[in-house]
Design a protein around this motif. Sequence first.
Motif, PDB file in Angstrom:
ATOM      1  N   GLU A 165      65.776  49.565  68.628  1.00 14.37           N
ATOM      2  CA  GLU A 165      65.208  49.233  69.490  1.00 14.37           C
ATOM      3  C   GLU A 165      66.649  48.307  70.465  1.00 14.37           C
ATOM      4  OE1 GLU A 165      61.411  49.895  68.742  1.00 14.37           O
ATOM      5  OE2 GLU A 165      62.473  48.890  68.057  1.00 14.37           O
ATOM      6  N   ARG A 179      64.960  43.930  69.481  1.00 10.54           N
ATOM      7  CA  ARG A 179      65.500  43.845  68.895  1.00 10.54           C
ATOM      8  C   ARG A 179      66.847  43.828  68.030  1.00 10.54           C
ATOM      9  NH1 ARG A 179      63.069  41.569  65.004  1.00 10.54           N
ATOM     10  NH2 ARG A 179      63.050  41.806  62.751  1.00 10.54           N
ATOM     11  N   ARG A 233      70.529  58.279  73.183  1.00  8.01           N
ATOM     12  CA  ARG A 233      69.419  57.044  73.268  1.00  8.01           C
ATOM     13  C   ARG A 233      68.108  58.288  73.235  1.00  8.01           C
ATOM     14  NH1 ARG A 233      70.636  52.124  73.008  1.00  8.01           N
ATOM     15  NH2 ARG A 233      72.903  51.838  73.485  1.00  8.01           N
ATOM     16  N   VAL A 272      63.873  56.959  73.292  1.00  8.46           N
ATOM     17  CA  VAL A 272      63.052  56.743  73.501  1.00  8.46           C
ATOM     18  C   VAL A 272      61.753  56.667  72.625  1.00  8.46           C
ATOM     19  CG1 VAL A 272      61.311  54.963  75.466  1.00  8.46           C
ATOM     20  CG2 VAL A 272      63.647  56.163  75.777  1.00  8.46           C
ATOM     21  N   CYS A 273      61.157  55.956  71.532  1.00  8.68           N
ATOM     22  CA  CYS A 273      60.323  56.075  71.165  1.00  8.68           C
ATOM     23  C   CYS A 273      58.873  55.427  71.083  1.00  8.68           C
ATOM     24  CB  CYS A 273      60.742  55.456  69.397  1.00  8.68           C
ATOM     25  SG  CYS A 273      62.041  55.894  68.588  1.00  8.68           S
ATOM     26  N   LEU A 291      55.075  51.905  75.546  1.00 12.32           N
ATOM     27  CA  LEU A 291      55.721  51.189  75.052  1.00 12.32           C
ATOM     28  C   LEU A 291      55.530  50.053  74.353  1.00 12.32           C
ATOM     29  CD1 LEU A 291      58.668  51.637  76.631  1.00 12.32           C
ATOM     30  CD2 LEU A 291      59.080  52.895  74.737  1.00 12.32           C
ATOM     31  N   SER A 345      65.000  48.887  76.910  1.00 11.31           N
ATOM     32  CA  SER A 345      65.190  47.503  76.138  1.00 11.31           C
ATOM     33  C   SER A 345      64.438  48.309  74.826  1.00 11.31           C
ATOM     34  CB  SER A 345      64.230  45.827  76.481  1.00 11.31           C
ATOM     35  OG  SER A 345      62.665  46.700  76.658  1.00 11.31           O
ATOM     36  N   ASN A 346      64.015  49.276  74.744  1.00  7.26           N
ATOM     37  CA  ASN A 346      63.613  50.203  73.872  1.00  7.26           C
ATOM     38  C   ASN A 346      63.936  51.209  73.338  1.00  7.26           C
ATOM     39  OD1 ASN A 346      60.581  48.920  73.068  1.00  7.26           O
ATOM     40  ND2 ASN A 346      60.472  48.581  74.814  1.00  7.26           N
ATOM     41  N   THR A 347      65.550  51.687  74.045  1.00  9.49           N
ATOM     42  CA  THR A 347      65.720  52.400  73.765  1.00  9.49           C
ATOM     43  C   THR A 347      66.991  52.459  72.236  1.00  9.49           C
ATOM     44  OG1 THR A 347      68.340  52.388  74.979  1.00  9.49           O
ATOM     45  CG2 THR A 347      66.554  53.320  75.962  1.00  9.49           C
ATOM     46  N   VAL A 348      67.041  53.711  71.558  1.00  6.61           N
ATOM     47  CA  VAL A 348      67.496  53.413  70.329  1.00  6.61           C
ATOM     48  C   VAL A 348      69.290  54.871  70.484  1.00  6.61           C
ATOM     49  CG1 VAL A 348      67.605  54.034  68.170  1.00  6.61           C
ATOM     50  CG2 VAL A 348      65.915  53.130  69.294  1.00  6.61           C
ATOM     51  N   LEU A 365      60.341  54.840  62.168  1.00  6.74           N
ATOM     52  CA  LEU A 365      60.223  53.693  63.112  1.00  6.74           C
ATOM     53  C   LEU A 365      59.906  52.577  62.494  1.00  6.74           C
ATOM     54  CD1 LEU A 365      62.707  52.687  65.433  1.00  6.74           C
ATOM     55  CD2 LEU A 365      60.703  52.566  66.977  1.00  6.74           C
TER      56      LEU A 365
END
Length: 909
Positions: free
Chosen positions: A595, A598, A799, A801-802, A813, A842-845, A895
């Motif tokens: 993320e 992170r 991207r 979002v988990c 989130l 900010s939480n995207t991967v 994740l």
Amino acid sequence: MEDHRDVDVALWGKSRGLPRRYPLVCHLLDSLAAVEVLWDEYLSPGLRALLADELGTDETHARSLLAHWAALHDICKCMSCFQEQDKIGFGQLSGYLEVNADPKGHAFAAHVWLGQLLAALGYKVGRTASPAVRVAQLLGGHHGTFFPFNHHEFRNPLGSLPTLGEGRWEEQRQAIATVVYELAGHPAPPKEVSDAGGALACGLVILADWLVSQDAFLRGRISAGLPERGDVDCLERHLARSRAAVPRLLREAGLGRLSFKPGGFVDDFPFEPNDLQRSISERLPDLISDEPDLLLIMAPMGEGKTEAMLHAGRLMGEASGRPGYFVGLPTMATSDQMLRRVDGFRRDRIEGAGSLSLLHGMAWLNAAYSPEGEEVGVLTHDPMATRWLRGSKRGLLANLSVGTIDQALMAVLRGRHNVLRMLGLAGKVFVVDEVHAYDSYMQGLLKTLLGWLGSLKVPVVLLSATLPVAVGRRLAEAYLAGAGCRDQQMPEVVYPGWIYVSPKTAVPVQVASRERELHIETRDAPIASDGRPDRFPALREVLSPLVREGGCAAVICNTVAEAQQTYLTLRSWARASGAEGLVVPEVRLLHSRFEAYRREQITGEMVRWFGKEAGDDRPTAAILVATQVIEQSLDLDFDVVISDLAPIALLLQRAGRCQRHPVLDEKRRPWARDLMRLVVLNPADPQGALVIPRAWPHVYPRALLRRTHDVLARLPGSVVAIPGAIQGLVDRVYDENFDDETSPCVSDDVARLADEQAKDLYAQMAAIPLPGRVGDLSRLSGDDFVSEFSTRLGADSGRVVCCTVAADGRLMLGDEPLPVSEAGGKGGRKWFTKEQVRLVMSNTVPVPGTWLRGLSADNAAPSAWADSPHLSDLVVVRMSGEQRSGLLGDRQLWLSQELGLSDFPAVVD
């Protein structure tokens, strides 16, 4: 009774969200004032001189011309289809006929109508590039897209575009044109408007229009009082008030003049220069002239190229009248690191308007650049860029900009507002760091951009530790060709050193450098049953001293999945070492598939551990497993570096992270002292022959991997003399001639060269024509959607979002609910707030595009995201269970904070 020769101030130019309609003529006069103030207080001296030259005139006349043109850009809002958008305002107009709507809008109407007006003012009429045609076309392009020129439309605007309207509509357009021409000072027609002049003039008009279209400015002007009549005296008083108000508008936007404090290199930096830096500071000033110039700096990793670039850029920028920089880098991570270094230089050495922008798709998530909750603006002592400069497509207008090279390359793609980007680049020094790091498609776009910058006399600085000679020559030749010089010969490359070229000068300067020996060992990593190399036997052997004596090592893998597997293997081994009474190293993992927040956390921690200022924070024993994200621009230092086989230029970059800083004492470098060591893991079959894993050719050309393997196998004594042997090694691997027995051409070489030629051709197709070859300005326009993906051929990624699912069914989130509806808005409009978007982004991967095929309904983003420019392309993955597992289509993903996003299960802490 109203004189019909006066301007009708009931014709509105701005309306939405305002306490009253803003008169069209007032907006046009505001734009006139904005260009004048931008000219006087923002445009660099070199850019002003360039604009005057491209218009075939002097600076005083150029200023008046550009201000006059800005005052015409919206003149065709004086037509029925626009005025009808405000029903109440339209109902208050008197004597105007209602005309059917034109779907192309008022910008296209200006493109059609203005040619005959300008011809009546004495502008030369003729071919597409004649002043009357070109100015009409550039003003019609003020929404960011140019329309093709049509001779019939030009000769008979009212007949070819009936929606313009005759009668009072035409009478008022003529009245507005007359009054703005008078208030602009009756500027004489230009002798010419070059391709570059037309592009930059349009960019300046767009900038002026955007500045004076801000709600706060319009409300302030309304509060100060608007003219009740449209006679020249009333409008002249409005213009005077606008001229007085616009300077504050520019200051609040962060636009102004930049200058440097006087001094030499030791004033720029608090240390004595090394040989490279001293050579540039002593010799470059005597070479610089008023000609377009390019500096190519080539030196080993860790030799202070950044400081050399900043100092050289200051000298070249001051000499050309274009102080400031755009520094382009290959990745977001390297841009974030460079931001800190440029910001430190800015705080120490810059005077005047020193706004600094960070330019990449995730820049506003960078805590150093955009602190949470901070109000941004020069009136609140903004530390970097103002809120206005952080807006879409505006960042290059800051005097100092750092970002991915994509942001500059978009200036030469056929897309909207590319001319505004070009205006931002034209007034400062253009810098490309890690210039070796771009594929043939990006190199092709860069050549086009360098051609434009050569034509615009923009100083250029290119930096690399491992640049193939042929690439450097092509880039320099593209710049010189743009500057109108095709005869200048590039001198032979010197390494380490620098080359300065201009249309009249070509000077190579070799410098001394810290001499070191890089010891390169190769170890076989047998291909396992899953098709991936088994690294562990070699890693265990190389790293065994670390668990006995301590020390710090980097292990660099070519793919994310292999880095994750290697991390798990080494973590288990480290724990087993502790059970045997040995040192237990810290093991960390860094790659792109974390993320966003992170990844930033881990990167910051690694810089604190292994950076130049680490001090006592440097661990006693540690291993960082990473991908290519650490090979460039991150200032990290390890006792030993272990790497997968990669092209030689990148292996040398990775080796640059080995014993980078000689200041570490024995206590902090207990292992492998005084031995700069790179261990290369070769994927091999049981007989030891090279076998390239199936995933690697998606990362690097097969030919470069094979040629690097062969070069390393023949390396005398397995030692590379730094700096002396670097250029020869790079050129042997990247050689394009294959004219001796040491570099035979085989099938994968042919495939590589064909791929590079195809990418270069695609770049030529995507890019705008060079100055002098444009003709019709519509050739600068193209697709409505151009992004960073357009600058990277085949960039196939997205991207996700988990989220977790709460007991009540809400998507979460962490402890925060996923924003599914807009929380901001005014005037009946709704939008997602910065805080909402920041939480999501900010939480995207990032994930490969192949993972995004065959998505299910559960992967659909909230419907309200569809209209958000930041959120519309995101995909949702619903995670559950202790291991946080979920489905992306039919692909199962996991994740964790430790491993990031993976497509295999793992036991992690």
